[in-house]
Design a protein around this motif. Structure first.
Motif, PDB file in Angstrom:
ATOM      1  N   SER A 154      52.046  42.547  42.112  1.00 10.82           N
ATOM      2  CA  SER A 154      51.177  41.484  41.602  1.00 10.82           C
ATOM      3  C   SER A 154      49.942  41.338  42.487  1.00 10.82           C
ATOM      4  CB  SER A 154      51.935  40.156  41.572  1.00 10.82           C
ATOM      5  OG  SER A 154      52.128  39.667  42.893  1.00 10.82           O
ATOM      6  N   PHE A 155      48.923  40.726  41.928  1.00  6.67           N
ATOM      7  CA  PHE A 155      47.700  40.470  42.684  1.00  6.67           C
ATOM      8  C   PHE A 155      48.017  39.684  43.954  1.00  6.67           C
ATOM      9  CE2 PHE A 155      43.927  37.883  43.603  1.00  6.67           C
ATOM     10  CZ  PHE A 155      42.988  38.882  43.765  1.00  6.67           C
ATOM     11  N   GLN A 156      48.828  38.659  43.836  1.00  6.14           N
ATOM     12  CA  GLN A 156      49.168  37.835  45.005  1.00  6.14           C
ATOM     13  C   GLN A 156      49.910  38.644  46.057  1.00  6.14           C
ATOM     14  OE1 GLN A 156      47.997  34.651  45.581  1.00  6.14           O
ATOM     15  NE2 GLN A 156      48.703  35.189  47.618  1.00  6.14           N
ATOM     16  N   ALA A 157      50.750  39.570  45.636  1.00 10.12           N
ATOM     17  CA  ALA A 157      51.463  40.418  46.593  1.00 10.12           C
ATOM     18  C   ALA A 157      50.474  41.292  47.370  1.00 10.12           C
ATOM     19  CB  ALA A 157      52.490  41.286  45.880  1.00 10.12           C
ATOM     20  N   TYR A 158      49.459  41.823  46.670  1.00 12.70           N
ATOM     21  CA  TYR A 158      48.412  42.577  47.369  1.00 12.70           C
ATOM     22  C   TYR A 158      47.750  41.696  48.429  1.00 12.70           C
ATOM     23  CZ  TYR A 158      48.146  46.855  44.541  1.00 12.70           C
ATOM     24  OH  TYR A 158      48.399  48.052  43.953  1.00 12.70           O
ATOM     25  N   LYS A 178      37.580  51.839  55.724  1.00 13.26           N
ATOM     26  CA  LYS A 178      37.199  52.323  57.052  1.00 13.26           C
ATOM     27  C   LYS A 178      37.501  51.294  58.133  1.00 13.26           C
ATOM     28  CE  LYS A 178      33.305  54.083  59.688  1.00 13.26           C
ATOM     29  NZ  LYS A 178      31.875  54.322  59.718  1.00 13.26           N
ATOM     30  N   GLU A 179      37.028  50.071  57.935  1.00 11.46           N
ATOM     31  CA  GLU A 179      37.129  49.068  58.993  1.00 11.46           C
ATOM     32  C   GLU A 179      38.516  48.434  59.110  1.00 11.46           C
ATOM     33  OE1 GLU A 179      34.715  45.105  60.427  1.00 11.46           O
ATOM     34  OE2 GLU A 179      33.623  46.722  59.418  1.00 11.46           O
ATOM     35  N   PHE A 180      39.223  48.300  57.991  1.00  9.23           N
ATOM     36  CA  PHE A 180      40.510  47.596  58.012  1.00  9.23           C
ATOM     37  C   PHE A 180      41.686  48.486  57.637  1.00  9.23           C
ATOM     38  CE2 PHE A 180      37.187  44.464  57.327  1.00  9.23           C
ATOM     39  CZ  PHE A 180      37.451  43.588  58.368  1.00  9.23           C
ATOM     40  N   GLU A 181      41.396  49.763  57.374  1.00  8.62           N
ATOM     41  CA  GLU A 181      42.427  50.747  57.025  1.00  8.62           C
ATOM     42  C   GLU A 181      43.260  50.319  55.815  1.00  8.62           C
ATOM     43  OE1 GLU A 181      44.583  51.591  60.627  1.00  8.62           O
ATOM     44  OE2 GLU A 181      42.855  52.582  61.523  1.00  8.62           O
ATOM     45  N   LEU A 182      42.584  49.729  54.837  1.00  9.60           N
ATOM     46  CA  LEU A 182      43.263  49.354  53.603  1.00  9.60           C
ATOM     47  C   LEU A 182      43.292  50.552  52.667  1.00  9.60           C
ATOM     48  CD1 LEU A 182      41.731  45.837  52.821  1.00  9.60           C
ATOM     49  CD2 LEU A 182      43.856  46.368  54.003  1.00  9.60           C
ATOM     50  N   GLY A 183      44.330  50.610  51.855  1.00 14.61           N
ATOM     51  CA  GLY A 183      44.386  51.612  50.805  1.00 14.61           C
ATOM     52  C   GLY A 183      43.475  51.201  49.660  1.00 14.61           C
ATOM     53  N   HIS A 184      43.295  52.102  48.709  1.00 14.56           N
ATOM     54  CA  HIS A 184      42.382  51.843  47.610  1.00 14.56           C
ATOM     55  C   HIS A 184      42.781  50.609  46.796  1.00 14.56           C
ATOM     56  CE1 HIS A 184      39.253  52.726  44.739  1.00 14.56           C
ATOM     57  NE2 HIS A 184      40.132  52.538  43.769  1.00 14.56           N
ATOM     58  N   GLY A 185      44.044  50.498  46.455  1.00  9.54           N
ATOM     59  CA  GLY A 185      44.496  49.353  45.662  1.00  9.54           C
ATOM     60  C   GLY A 185      44.279  48.027  46.380  1.00  9.54           C
ATOM     61  N   HIS A 186      44.548  48.008  47.672  1.00  9.46           N
ATOM     62  CA  HIS A 186      44.356  46.784  48.443  1.00  9.46           C
ATOM     63  C   HIS A 186      42.866  46.461  48.585  1.00  9.46           C
ATOM     64  CE1 HIS A 186      48.538  47.681  49.406  1.00  9.46           C
ATOM     65  NE2 HIS A 186      48.649  46.377  49.585  1.00  9.46           N
ATOM     66  N   ALA A 187      42.051  47.482  48.784  1.00 13.45           N
ATOM     67  CA  ALA A 187      40.606  47.255  48.857  1.00 13.45           C
ATOM     68  C   ALA A 187      40.082  46.720  47.527  1.00 13.45           C
ATOM     69  CB  ALA A 187      39.894  48.557  49.239  1.00 13.45           C
ATOM     70  N   MET A 188      40.598  47.241  46.425  1.00 11.01           N
ATOM     71  CA  MET A 188      40.177  46.754  45.110  1.00 11.01           C
ATOM     72  C   MET A 188      40.618  45.307  44.896  1.00 11.01           C
ATOM     73  SD  MET A 188      38.199  48.826  43.607  1.00 11.01           S
ATOM     74  CE  MET A 188      38.182  48.078  41.970  1.00 11.01           C
ATOM     75  N   ALA A 189      41.747  44.917  45.460  1.00  8.91           N
ATOM     76  CA  ALA A 189      42.192  43.525  45.344  1.00  8.91           C
ATOM     77  C   ALA A 189      41.206  42.599  46.060  1.00  8.91           C
ATOM     78  CB  ALA A 189      43.598  43.353  45.911  1.00  8.91           C
ATOM     79  N   ILE A 190      40.717  43.015  47.219  1.00  7.99           N
ATOM     80  CA  ILE A 190      39.713  42.201  47.917  1.00  7.99           C
ATOM     81  C   ILE A 190      38.424  42.179  47.115  1.00  7.99           C
ATOM     82  CG2 ILE A 190      38.250  42.033  49.984  1.00  7.99           C
ATOM     83  CD1 ILE A 190      41.162  41.043  50.357  1.00  7.99           C
ATOM     84  N   TYR A 191      38.012  43.322  46.578  1.00  7.97           N
ATOM     85  CA  TYR A 191      36.820  43.358  45.724  1.00  7.97           C
ATOM     86  C   TYR A 191      36.983  42.383  44.560  1.00  7.97           C
ATOM     87  CZ  TYR A 191      33.358  44.958  42.399  1.00  7.97           C
ATOM     88  OH  TYR A 191      32.334  45.004  41.489  1.00  7.97           O
ATOM     89  N   ALA A 192      38.148  42.397  43.926  1.00 13.62           N
ATOM     90  CA  ALA A 192      38.393  41.496  42.791  1.00 13.62           C
ATOM     91  C   ALA A 192      38.293  40.040  43.247  1.00 13.62           C
ATOM     92  CB  ALA A 192      39.773  41.768  42.181  1.00 13.62           C
ATOM     93  N   SER A 193      38.815  39.740  44.442  1.00 17.73           N
ATOM     94  CA  SER A 193      38.726  38.356  44.927  1.00 17.73           C
ATOM     95  C   SER A 193      37.272  37.978  45.188  1.00 17.73           C
ATOM     96  CB  SER A 193      39.586  38.160  46.173  1.00 17.73           C
ATOM     97  OG  SER A 193      39.007  38.734  47.312  1.00 17.73           O
ATOM     98  N   LEU A 194      36.455  38.930  45.655  1.00 18.22           N
ATOM     99  CA  LEU A 194      35.029  38.652  45.873  1.00 18.22           C
ATOM    100  C   LEU A 194      34.313  38.390  44.550  1.00 18.22           C
ATOM    101  CD1 LEU A 194      34.180  41.370  48.552  1.00 18.22           C
ATOM    102  CD2 LEU A 194      34.547  38.922  48.940  1.00 18.22           C
ATOM    103  N   LYS A 195      34.816  39.003  43.476  1.00 16.86           N
ATOM    104  CA  LYS A 195      34.232  38.811  42.152  1.00 16.86           C
ATOM    105  C   LYS A 195      34.752  37.537  41.483  1.00 16.86           C
ATOM    106  CE  LYS A 195      32.260  41.617  39.886  1.00 16.86           C
ATOM    107  NZ  LYS A 195      30.840  41.783  39.555  1.00 16.86           N
ATOM    108  N   GLY A 196      35.711  36.847  42.134  1.00 17.64           N
ATOM    109  CA  GLY A 196      36.181  35.582  41.599  1.00 17.64           C
ATOM    110  C   GLY A 196      37.586  35.593  41.034  1.00 17.64           C
ATOM    111  N   LYS A 197      38.241  36.741  41.031  1.00 19.53           N
ATOM    112  CA  LYS A 197      39.623  36.796  40.543  1.00 19.53           C
ATOM    113  C   LYS A 197      40.524  36.126  41.562  1.00 19.53           C
ATOM    114  CE  LYS A 197      43.230  40.051  39.188  1.00 19.53           C
ATOM    115  NZ  LYS A 197      43.649  39.615  37.895  1.00 19.53           N
ATOM    116  N   THR A 198      41.406  35.272  41.085  1.00 16.73           N
ATOM    117  CA  THR A 198      42.299  34.559  41.996  1.00 16.73           C
ATOM    118  C   THR A 198      43.772  34.749  41.676  1.00 16.73           C
ATOM    119  OG1 THR A 198      42.115  32.544  40.685  1.00 16.73           O
ATOM    120  CG2 THR A 198      40.586  32.788  42.536  1.00 16.73           C
ATOM    121  N   SER A 199      44.059  35.460  40.608  1.00 14.22           N
ATOM    122  CA  SER A 199      45.472  35.710  40.272  1.00 14.22           C
ATOM    123  C   SER A 199      45.588  36.964  39.444  1.00 14.22           C
ATOM    124  CB  SER A 199      46.063  34.542  39.516  1.00 14.22           C
ATOM    125  OG  SER A 199      45.384  34.344  38.302  1.00 14.22           O
TER     126      SER A 199
END
Length: 70
Positions: free
Chosen positions: A2-6, A49-70
């Motif tokens: 789930s998004f929250q698990a990411y 690069k900076e936080f050693e996140l995988g692609h899926g986890h990086a995309m979860a942060i991107y989604a949160s920056l775009k306003g996704k919260t769940s």
């Protein structure tokens, strides 16, 4: 996963919340006035690069920056 698990896993790994990442992204010029102003690839490459996140986890942060919260 789930998004929250990411988000929970990212916080455990980095010690940073989505709000922390938003502040960092603003400092880098990736977010301005609450809006993402660069392509997703720039943000995911930075997070990988900076936080050693995988692609899926990086995309979860991107989604949160775009306003996704769940």
């Amino acid at each position: 996963m789930s998004f929250q698990a990411y988000i929970d896993n990212i916080q455990k790994k980095t010690g940073k919340t989505p709000e922390d990442f938003k502040k960092l992204a603003e400092e880098k010029g990736f977010v301005s006035s609450g809006q993402v102003v660069v392509k997703a690839t720039q943000i995911t490459d930075w997070l990988k690069k900076e936080f050693e996140l995988g692609h899926g986890h990086a995309m979860a942060i991107y989604a949160s920056l775009k306003g996704k919260t769940s």
